[in-house]
Design a protein around this motif. Structure first.
Motif, short mmCIF file in Angstrom:
data_model
loop_
_atom_site.label_atom_id
_atom_site.label_comp_id
_atom_site.label_asym_id
_atom_site.label_seq_id
_atom_site.Cartn_x
_atom_site.Cartn_y
_atom_site.Cartn_z
N SER A 70 0.85 20.07 12.55
CA SER A 70 0.83 19.36 13.83
C SER A 70 0.94 20.37 14.96
O SER A 70 1.22 21.55 14.73
CB SER A 70 1.99 18.36 13.91
OG SER A 70 3.22 19.05 14.04
N CYS A 77 4.54 22.74 21.76
CA CYS A 77 3.79 21.64 21.11
C CYS A 77 2.37 21.50 21.68
O CYS A 77 1.82 20.40 21.76
CB CYS A 77 4.54 20.32 21.22
SG CYS A 77 6.13 20.33 20.38
N THR A 91 -5.26 19.36 13.04
CA THR A 91 -3.89 19.02 12.64
C THR A 91 -3.94 18.02 11.48
O THR A 91 -4.70 17.07 11.51
CB THR A 91 -3.09 18.44 13.82
OG1 THR A 91 -3.72 17.28 14.31
CG2 THR A 91 -2.94 19.45 14.94
N ALA A 93 -1.30 16.11 10.15
CA ALA A 93 -0.50 14.89 10.26
C ALA A 93 -1.26 13.76 10.95
O ALA A 93 -1.17 12.61 10.54
CB ALA A 93 0.81 15.18 11.00
N ASP A 94 -2.00 14.09 12.00
CA ASP A 94 -2.72 13.04 12.73
C ASP A 94 -4.23 13.25 12.71
O ASP A 94 -4.97 12.52 13.37
CB ASP A 94 -2.22 12.93 14.17
CG ASP A 94 -2.28 14.24 14.91
OD1 ASP A 94 -2.83 15.22 14.36
OD2 ASP A 94 -1.77 14.30 16.03
#
Length: 119
Positions: A70, A77, A91, A93-94
């Protein structure tokens, strides 16, 4: 057949005890999307210039993409623009893709082609 070369990237301090699981998730998604994952680069809070190092590895390996769990694995971030300039960043995770931007031959001004009225 592969769609290209990929590099993985993880911050050990962000992954914590899930580091091995995160490595496996990166490897799985890269393979599923048709990439040849060459290596997974890891960094921690003590790594000097981790993004510069990752960018150098990406350039040297001629990687088309960097897979990470991520955006949390990047400072603030935020996926670094310098990295996106070199390759796509994906990424796990998403499943977001930050596509590399090929510089315009017309610079940052943009280009407006002439129309009939301005000829």
């Amino acid at each position: 057949m592969t769609d290209g070369i990929a590099i993985g990237y993880l911050r050990v301090d962000v992954s914590g005890d899930s580091f091995d699981l995160h490595k496996a998730a990166i490897a799985h998604l890269a393979k599923r999307w048709g990439y040849d994952l060459k290596e997974i680069v890891s960094a921690n809070e003590h790594t000097a210039e981790p993004i510069e190092y990752l960018t150098a590895i990406t350039r040297l390996s001629k990687a088309d993409a960097v897979f990470t769990l991520s955006a949390r694995h990047f400072e603030g971030c935020t996926v670094p623009a310098d990295l996106i300039a070199v390759c796509d960043v994906i990424t796990v995770a998403d499943k977001q893709t930050f596509a590399r931007q090929i510089p315009s031959p017309f610079g940052t001004r943009g280009f407006t082609p002439p129309n009939k009225e301005t000829k």
